[in-house]
Design a protein around this motif. Structure first.
Motif, PDB file in Angstrom:
ATOM      1  N   PRO A  79      37.099 124.877  41.209  1.00  0.00           N
ATOM      2  CA  PRO A  79      36.422 123.854  40.412  1.00  0.00           C
ATOM      3  C   PRO A  79      34.912 124.113  40.358  1.00  0.00           C
ATOM      4  O   PRO A  79      34.331 124.728  41.266  1.00  0.00           O
ATOM      5  N   ALA A  80      34.292 123.664  39.294  1.00  0.00           N
ATOM      6  CA  ALA A  80      32.860 123.887  39.098  1.00  0.00           C
ATOM      7  C   ALA A  80      32.042 123.221  40.200  1.00  0.00           C
ATOM      8  O   ALA A  80      31.072 123.774  40.691  1.00  0.00           O
ATOM      9  N   GLU A  81      32.412 122.020  40.611  1.00  0.00           N
ATOM     10  CA  GLU A  81      31.696 121.287  41.657  1.00  0.00           C
ATOM     11  C   GLU A  81      32.555 121.194  42.908  1.00  0.00           C
ATOM     12  O   GLU A  81      33.691 120.729  42.839  1.00  0.00           O
ATOM     13  N   PRO A  82      32.032 121.622  44.035  1.00  0.00           N
ATOM     14  CA  PRO A  82      32.812 121.481  45.267  1.00  0.00           C
ATOM     15  C   PRO A  82      32.955 120.010  45.640  1.00  0.00           C
ATOM     16  O   PRO A  82      32.091 119.190  45.314  1.00  0.00           O
ATOM     17  N   ALA A  83      34.023 119.693  46.313  1.00  0.00           N
ATOM     18  CA  ALA A  83      34.239 118.326  46.751  1.00  0.00           C
ATOM     19  C   ALA A  83      33.202 117.994  47.825  1.00  0.00           C
ATOM     20  O   ALA A  83      32.835 118.835  48.637  1.00  0.00           O
ATOM     21  N   SER A  84      32.734 116.767  47.799  1.00  0.00           N
ATOM     22  CA  SER A  84      31.774 116.359  48.823  1.00  0.00           C
ATOM     23  C   SER A  84      32.354 115.207  49.625  1.00  0.00           C
ATOM     24  O   SER A  84      33.201 114.456  49.142  1.00  0.00           O
ATOM     25  N   TYR A  85      31.872 115.083  50.851  1.00  0.00           N
ATOM     26  CA  TYR A  85      32.354 114.046  51.738  1.00  0.00           C
ATOM     27  C   TYR A  85      31.160 113.286  52.278  1.00  0.00           C
ATOM     28  O   TYR A  85      30.256 113.886  52.860  1.00  0.00           O
TER      29      TYR A  85
END
Length: 88
Positions: free
Chosen positions: A17-23
């Protein structure tokens, strides 16, 4: 091949995905966990953990405080260190 058949196969974008998942940790949940650790230490007359568990908490506890505002995090770390020093 029909459109329905093509949809069965992943594309490059599906894997990267273009944007990594953030937490972003929930500060209230972090406080509850930190308070539970401190409560265990406050109640103890001797170190309640073995060497491995103590090393784990000494590593993880300060890292968890990073999810809190700086002044509050500092207070948690100071109390944790004082309780550890009292018990060892």
């Amino acid at each position: 091949m029909t459109k329905a058949q093509l949809d069965m196969f992943a594309t490059q974008e599906d894997f990267f995905p273009a944007e990594p998942a953030s937490y972003a940790p929930d500060p209230d949940r972090v406080r509850r966990k930190l308070d539970a650790v401190l409560q265990d230490l406050r109640r103890a007359d001797v170190m309640p953990w073995d060497r491995k568990a103590r090393a784990f908490h000494q590593l993880v506890f300060p890292q968890m405080t990073n999810a809190l505002p700086a002044e509050e995090a500092s207070q948690y770390r100071l109390e944790f260190q004082a309780l550890i020093a009292r018990l060892i």
